[in-house]
Scaffold this motif. Structure first.
Motif, short mmCIF file in Angstrom:
data_model
loop_
_atom_site.label_atom_id
_atom_site.label_comp_id
_atom_site.label_asym_id
_atom_site.label_seq_id
_atom_site.Cartn_x
_atom_site.Cartn_y
_atom_site.Cartn_z
N VAL A 9 0.85 -1.19 0.00
CA VAL A 9 0.00 0.00 0.00
C VAL A 9 0.88 1.23 0.00
O VAL A 9 1.65 1.46 0.94
N TRP A 54 -7.97 6.82 3.33
CA TRP A 54 -7.71 5.58 4.07
C TRP A 54 -8.93 4.67 4.13
O TRP A 54 -8.80 3.45 4.10
N LYS A 111 -8.95 0.76 3.03
CA LYS A 111 -9.37 -0.33 3.91
C LYS A 111 -10.46 -1.18 3.26
O LYS A 111 -10.41 -2.42 3.32
N ILE A 156 -8.93 -3.45 0.71
CA ILE A 156 -8.18 -4.55 1.31
C ILE A 156 -9.13 -5.62 1.84
O ILE A 156 -8.85 -6.82 1.73
N LEU A 162 2.80 -1.54 4.32
CA LEU A 162 2.40 -0.13 4.25
C LEU A 162 3.63 0.74 4.07
O LEU A 162 4.60 0.63 4.82
N TYR A 198 -2.17 3.69 11.64
CA TYR A 198 -2.39 3.27 10.25
C TYR A 198 -2.13 1.78 10.08
O TYR A 198 -2.86 1.10 9.34
N TYR A 213 -5.12 0.05 11.45
CA TYR A 213 -6.32 0.30 10.65
C TYR A 213 -6.36 -0.64 9.45
O TYR A 213 -7.44 -1.14 9.07
N LEU A 214 -5.19 -0.93 8.85
CA LEU A 214 -5.13 -1.81 7.69
C LEU A 214 -4.73 -3.23 8.04
O LEU A 214 -4.65 -4.08 7.16
N ALA A 224 -1.80 -4.21 8.82
CA ALA A 224 -0.60 -4.41 8.02
C ALA A 224 0.40 -5.29 8.75
O ALA A 224 0.41 -5.35 9.98
#
Length: 373
Positions: free
Chosen positions: A193, A199, A203, A206, A226, A312, A315-316, A318
């Motif tokens: 990403v 964002w 998300k 993903i 990320l 972040y 949130y993802l 990652a």
């Protein structure tokens, strides 16, 4: 958390030579393992001041010879610009030179100046990327390149030296358009990403990718990597200034290099998504979009930067974080201060944060040799 260092090799300072850019960036790369980074990465770009990175595996071989632990990644190798057989050879050799530390990052490219100079039609990039990826991933697993596609035809050829180890679990693609994200799921490739979208949209994509990946492959998708541009300073006012100067300048160079304001993308097969982006820029203005790109990155005091990056990552969901610390026309002194403060005051907090695993799970050389047979 796995934290990697990205090097951009941008030359945006008037009067600065390319030799100075390389001297400064190589000093940062040469210290990466010593100061605690887990990997070193650089993108592939050609022909302009945007990024002086025409041969990524050659640079990573330089890093490999000076290190023993860090993984070595491309963010990304742009497949339509290369003969797939040579890509497979390059990564196999890098894997041998580094004893299995290579991470394959792939993409299909967007810079028209680069496509034009390589005499490669942009309208073919999606189809070439699909065929090339299938051929390369099979070749890296089996040691044999063989493909009969509409655009790519390769007689059966053995890669020598043969594969050092499997690239499964250590292959990632930069995917921005919805089609590309779906394609990565079908090909069994992880996502990288690069912050260029809101964002919430990232998300949602993903989530769709993970659902598609599991449906096709029967296993959970790899956690995404990320990539963020970071500015850190003990003085909040100076950190804000770094946002206004360096992150904005990086954003502007990206918009100019990729021609994000070019509505002509609508006429190029595979790039329709970017035509919508261009219309949005036309409506709201280029400077506003530059600010939007800059604001997707991270800046602040060490504590603020660590908190934002972890936010972040969470949130993802990652699995790894790559940070760019020299960019946007920073002088060597500014870049070094940014790098040193990140290493001393942010990196330890990130490395203590558990995200549930690492990238690039390495199978044994014996496993790869068996697959090749």
């Amino acid at each position: 958390m796995h934290v990697g260092l990205g090097l951009s090799f941008q030359n945006l300072i008037a009067g600065q030579t390319d030799a100075q850019v390389y001297r400064n960036e190589l000093q940062l790369a040469g210290r990466a393992e010593q100061v605690g980074f887990d990997s070193v990465w650089t993108p592939e770009h050609h022909f302009t001041d945007y990024m002086l990175t025409p041969n990524v595996t050659q640079f990573l071989s330089w890093v490999a010879g000076r290190t023993s632990r860090v993984k070595l990644g491309t963010m990304v190798t742009v497949l339509p610009w290369h003969d797939p057989l040579r890509v497979a050879e390059n990564f196999t050799l890098l894997d041998h030179l580094s004893e299995g530390r290579a991470v394959l990052g792939i993409g299909r490219g967007l810079g028209r100046v680069e496509f034009d100079a390589f005499r490669t039609p942009m309208a073919e990039s999606r189809r070439r990327f699909t065929e090339y990826t299938e051929a390369i991933l099979t070749g890296l697993e089996t040691g044999v390149m063989e493909y009969d596609g509409a655009l790519y035809k390769q007689p059966r050829t053995h890669i020598r030296p043969g594969p050092y180890a499997s690239f499964k679990g250590r292959t990632f693609a930069s995917a921005i358009s919805p089609y590309s994200i779906d394609l990565m799921a079908k090909l069994g490739v992880g996502l990288m990403v690069i912050a260029q979208k809101p964002w919430e949209m990232v998300k949602n994509e993903i989530v769709g990718y993970r659902q598609r990946y599991f449906a096709v492959n029967g296993t959970p998708a790899p956690k995404p990597i990320l990539n963020m541009f970071v500015a850190v300073n003990e003085d909040p006012a100076e950190a804000q200034r770094m946002r206004e100067v360096y992150l904005q300048r990086y954003a502007r160079s990206t918009v100019e290099h990729y021609e994000f304001g070019n509505v002509g993308f609508a006429e190029i097969e595979g790039y329709e998504y970017y035509a919508g982006l261009a219309r949005n820029i036309e409506k709201h203005g280029l400077e506003k979009f530059n600010g939007f790109l800059a604001d997707l990155q991270v800046w602040g005091t060490p504590g603020e930067v660590a908190e934002k990056l972890i936010k972040y990552v969470d949130y993802l969901d990652a699995g790894a974080l790559l940070v760019m610390l020299s960019y946007g026309g920073m002088s060597a002194d500014v870049a070094k201060r940014n790098y040193d403060l990140f290493v001393s005051s942010v990196l330890p907090k990130l490395k203590r944060y558990d995200v549930g695993g690492d990238i690039g799970v390495l199978s044994s050389p014996e496993t790869a040799a068996t697959a090749a047979e």
